[in-house]
Design an enzyme around this catalytic site. Structure first.
Site, PDB file in Angstrom:
ATOM      1  N   ASP A  15      -0.906 -46.911-100.686  1.00  0.00           N
ATOM      2  CA  ASP A  15      -1.500 -45.914-100.080  1.00  0.00           C
ATOM      3  C   ASP A  15      -2.194 -46.231 -98.765  1.00  0.00           C
ATOM      4  O   ASP A  15      -1.801 -47.444 -98.348  1.00  0.00           O
ATOM      5  CB  ASP A  15      -2.799 -45.360-100.950  1.00  0.00           C
ATOM      6  N   MET A  16      -2.992 -45.354 -98.129  1.00  0.00           N
ATOM      7  CA  MET A  16      -3.577 -45.698 -96.880  1.00  0.00           C
ATOM      8  C   MET A  16      -4.540 -46.845 -97.006  1.00  0.00           C
ATOM      9  O   MET A  16      -4.740 -47.543 -96.015  1.00  0.00           O
ATOM     10  CB  MET A  16      -4.390 -44.589 -96.558  1.00  0.00           C
TER      11      MET A  16
END
Length: 132
Positions: A15-16
């Site tokens: 994810d980020m």
């Protein structure tokens, strides 16, 4: 016996924040179960030809620590509570000796029409023999 499969974490899995996105652990668990079934000598393609498929009916997962990009993960898969049309597979996602995720997956056997079906004796024996 516990079956093991090893995977690398790719950028697309994260994810980020650079950690494995929680839903992607389900993919890792699926790969581990598929490998365990294959290693037990069971062809899911042959099962489908015979009109049967494995389905997941319940997932229980506990996230303990995050996996990160480029980690090498091992998925451990076991077998318990095998009944007529269902069985459970406890699984763990490991990074070395660290448990990152522990899960229990309840599986069932279904016909291609979506009806519950008994686990054929040959498949039951192969699973039980391999996972002992």
């Amino acid at each position: 016996m516990t079956a093991t499969s090893t995977f690398r974490v790719y950028y697309e899995d994260t994810d980020m924040a650079g950690v494995v996105y929680y839903a992607n652990y389900l993919k890792f668990l699926e790969r581990g179960r598929s490998d365990a079934v294959r290693d037990a000598g069971i062809s899911q393609l042959d099962m489908k030809t015979a009109g049967l498929v494995f389905v997941v009916r319940r997932v229980e997962a506990d996230y303990h620590k995050p996996a990160r990009f480029d980690d090498i993960l091992t998925v451990e898969t076991g077998l318990e509570d095998m009944r007529g049309a269902r069985f459970s597979m406890p699984q763990r996602v490991m990074r070395g000796d660290e448990v990152l995720l522990s899960a229990r997956i309840d599986c069932a056997v279904m016909s291609l029409e979506g009806r519950p079906a008994r686990l054929p004796a040959e498949i039951r024996h192969k699973l039980a023999d391999f996972m002992q």
